[in-house]
Design a protein around this motif. Structure first.
Motif, mmCIF file in Angstrom:
data_model
loop_
_atom_site.group_PDB
_atom_site.id
_atom_site.type_symbol
_atom_site.label_atom_id
_atom_site.label_comp_id
_atom_site.label_asym_id
_atom_site.label_seq_id
_atom_site.Cartn_x
_atom_site.Cartn_y
_atom_site.Cartn_z
ATOM 1 N N ILE A 65 48.661 57.688 75.669
ATOM 2 C CA ILE A 65 48.423 59.055 76.136
ATOM 3 C C ILE A 65 49.613 59.549 76.947
ATOM 4 C CG2 ILE A 65 46.993 60.480 77.658
ATOM 5 C CD1 ILE A 65 44.598 58.744 76.823
ATOM 6 N N LYS A 66 50.149 58.685 77.821
ATOM 7 C CA LYS A 66 51.292 59.061 78.639
ATOM 8 C C LYS A 66 52.509 59.381 77.779
ATOM 9 C CE LYS A 66 50.866 57.114 83.274
ATOM 10 N NZ LYS A 66 51.466 56.158 84.247
ATOM 11 N N SER A 67 52.745 58.549 76.764
ATOM 12 C CA SER A 67 53.920 58.749 75.908
ATOM 13 C C SER A 67 53.803 60.034 75.099
ATOM 14 C CB SER A 67 54.101 57.561 74.968
ATOM 15 O OG SER A 67 53.004 57.432 74.077
ATOM 16 N N GLU A 68 52.583 60.410 74.737
ATOM 17 C CA GLU A 68 52.373 61.635 73.964
ATOM 18 C C GLU A 68 52.583 62.881 74.812
ATOM 19 O OE1 GLU A 68 48.442 61.132 72.433
ATOM 20 O OE2 GLU A 68 49.082 59.898 70.723
ATOM 21 N N ARG A 69 52.398 62.741 76.113
ATOM 22 C CA ARG A 69 52.581 63.885 77.021
ATOM 23 C C ARG A 69 54.046 64.160 77.322
ATOM 24 N NH1 ARG A 69 47.852 62.439 81.465
ATOM 25 N NH2 ARG A 69 46.039 63.100 80.194
ATOM 26 N N LEU A 70 54.890 63.157 77.118
ATOM 27 C CA LEU A 70 56.317 63.306 77.418
ATOM 28 C C LEU A 70 57.029 64.154 76.359
ATOM 29 C CD1 LEU A 70 57.130 59.671 78.581
ATOM 30 C CD2 LEU A 70 56.767 61.684 80.006
#
Length: 267
Positions: A262-267
């Motif tokens: 989820i974090k990587s997709e937000r970047l």
């Protein structure tokens, strides 16, 4: 030998005693702190939080607990938007958060005292920057058992330009106390001290080998750099790398993998 011999050759015995005392001190330093402290684990899933912890967890002022990203995401999936540990609603108001922290400080909570000290050090959460106050609070937290406070005192007393008068010997002692309780960052700092100030690469590798096996990536890189320069062996680097990989594997979970995605997709 006899007491008479010790009296007759006091100087020789004094030197031998000092040497043995140093050896015993080293044994304690390197034989302790091979497991991370309980405070480094998420109180919900009970798994150690990957390092660096601020990157993989959130610190909740309501209960002074570090909640890993995996458990935070899992709670949100269940529709829980409050603190996943104590169920108190989150607040984005500095005054409210500061009031919760100070309430726990009054009860002599070492984590709360340490956290308040950090806020005074950086001038955050509505408090004015006050280095003297920050050091006082952090030293109190350390006396009450905060390992994180020991680390920050070690960092401050050995670093130029942070506003604290440098006292290298004092700072290193704080680092040693934290490292012997499993603090990986303090153990890494001790290794750096041995390299930069003593040029003692063997002692540095011994420190970094311990912290690498606790999941400290910079320690693996430090041993790798020494290996490339011919100052550490391939065996040492391989052992450190495998120990680090084992620690990383032990910290994995489905929820943490999901949080990372989820974090990587937000970047």
């Amino acid at each position: 030998c006899s007491v008479d011999c010790q009296k007759a050759h006091r100087k020789q015995h004094k030197k031998a005693c000092r040497q043995r005392a140093a050896e015993l001190k080293d044994e304690r330093l390197y034989n302790q702190g091979h497991e991370r402290p309980e405070a480094d684990s998420c109180p919900i899933c009970t798994l150690p939080i990957p390092l660096p912890m601020p990157k993989h967890s959130g610190f909740n002022t309501c209960c002074m607990k570090k909640i890993c990203d995996g458990c935070h995401v899992a709670a949100q999936k269940r529709g829980m938007l409050d603190c996943a540990f104590c169920r108190i609603p989150f607040s984005d108001n500095d005054a409210d958060n500061l009031a919760m922290i100070k309430a726990r400080v009054q009860k002599k909570d070492p984590d709360a005292i340490h956290f308040l000290g950090q806020n005074y050090f950086h001038g955050q959460m509505g408090v004015q920057k006050d280095i003297r106050k920050a050091v006082e609070l952090t030293e109190e937290a350390a006396e009450l058992g905060s390992i994180g406070a020991l680390f920050h005192l070690g960092l401050w007393y050995t670093t130029e330009g942070v506003g604290v008068e440098v006292d290298e010997a004092k700072g290193i002692e704080f680092c040693k106390k934290a490292a012997m309780q499993g603090d990986a960052d303090s153990r890494y700092m001790l290794g750096m001290y041995e390299v930069q100030n003593k040029r003692n690469y063997d002692r540095a590798v011994r420190h970094w080998m311990i912290s690498a096996k606790l999941g400290h990536e910079l320690s693996v890189e430090a041993i790798k750099n020494l290996f490339v320069k011919g100052l550490a062996t391939k065996k040492q680097y391989t052992e450190a790398l495998r120990g680090y990989q084992d620690a990383e594997e032990d910290m994995k979970s489905h929820d943490r993998d999901l949080a990372k995605k989820i974090k990587s997709e937000r970047l």
